[in-house]
Design a protein around this motif. Structure first.
Motif: not given
Length: 104
Positions: A41-51
């Motif tokens: 995991i690096e700065t700027g990466d995106l984490i998508l949480r599908i609810m």
């Protein structure tokens, strides 16, 4: 022991276009916990949480906060993040897509 707290499933979209799916995490208002060391995991990466309701929340990594394994905790991340609104999400994903297509 801490696996019981990892009750959210996310997708990690890296700035280089790599994608990790079905990553178990715990999403909190200021920190996302990931008890894995095999995903960089690096700065700027995106984490998508599908609810469960079908909506997607997108977080941008501000500080990955990697911690080595200790006597009680496994190696993993305590990620400081910034929740993105829809216009910001579209712009961030377009930037990654442009980079993959050699436009950036």
């Amino acid at each position: 022991m801490f696996e019981n707290f990892m009750n959210d499933t996310v997708e990690v979209l890296k700035t280089n276009g790599e994608k990790y799916e079905n990553v178990e995490v715990s999403v909190q208002s200021e920190i996302i916990y990931i008890q894995r060391s095999d995903v960089l995991i690096e700065t700027g990466d995106l984490i998508l949480r599908i609810m469960i309701n079908g909506e997607t929340e997108t977080y941008q990594v501000v500080d990955p906060g990697f911690n080595e394994a200790g006597s009680l905790l496994p190696a993993g991340y305590q990620i400081k993040h910034r929740k993105l609104g829809l216009p910001e999400v579209e712009k961030a994903i377009q930037k990654i897509t442009d980079k993959l297509n050699g436009l950036n």
